[in-house]
Design an enzyme around this catalytic site. Sequence first.
Site: not given
Length: 317
Positions: A10, A14, A37, A141
């Site tokens: 990932g 950010q 990705i 989340y």
Amino acid sequence: MSDTRILVIGACGQVGTELVENLAYMYGKDAVIASDIKDDPSFDVEYIKLDVLDREKVRSTIVDNKITEVYHLAALLSATAEQHPEFGWKLNMEGLFNVLDLAKEGILKKIFWPSSIAVFGPTTPRQDTPQRTVIEPTTVYGISKFAGERWCEYYHNRWGVDVRSVRYPGLIGYKSLPGGGTTDYAVDIFHQALEKGSYECFLSAETALPMMYMSDAVKATIDIMQAPTEQIKNRSSYNISAMSFDPASIGKEIQKHIPDFTISYAPDFRQKIADNWPASIDDTDARTDWNWQHSYDLPDLVDDMLKNLRTQKGVSA
Ligand code: AKB
């Protein structure tokens, strides 16, 4: 020379963008691999296209490259996960298991996995939210991060997995844009202030949330990973904190640099998410156990963001 070999999963997000730079500086470019990705992002280190849900490729990437430590950052954040609840749950949970299981098998030595202030919910005390308190998250989340925390502790207690975690507050940085979070307004506001001189905020003026400058977040991430094992007394996730502010306060701070800047408010579905999160965080445990300290408060953050974004955008002061 250290035999640490790092994979950041990932890496295009950010946190990943800045974390990779810092890890490469500390461990050397050859010791760090970035993965995500995306097709062709630009990194100064080797890049491998990798979907954390592809269990076999995660395994072969780690084995083939003799990876010892993984920073697993891939996740759907709060706002996006509310739009795609099933995928949010799948990505956030299966991705974590794919990494934890490799450590359980002894293939990996150490894992960093971030949790979030999103684990807290409406029944949690909102001010100075303690490390241990009522935790009843109301977003996909938040539920996935809370479940992840419990699993991290379980893998540590049952199989000795060395997994370390902090609960990130809203993160603010200039090197990359955030994607899909409820705290993203606090980054967007700087771009709009410089480009348009005004900003319409999707949270109300008085919605206070815990926030942190990206360099402090990266420091916390690396500090907890480098801390001696005996200092890590919590194997679920540590509260960390730097500052707390609402949209009106950051707007005022920006006006000190751009006097004509204006802010208006049009709360949307993200308001409800923010209303259920803490306003400020008590991070005594992180400060006591592994000496966590932040450097930036709101005036420093605003000053540094504007300085760097002005240079990036070619805007004069
Ligand atoms: C979000 O807003 O979803 C994230 C977070 C607080 O974890 N920035």
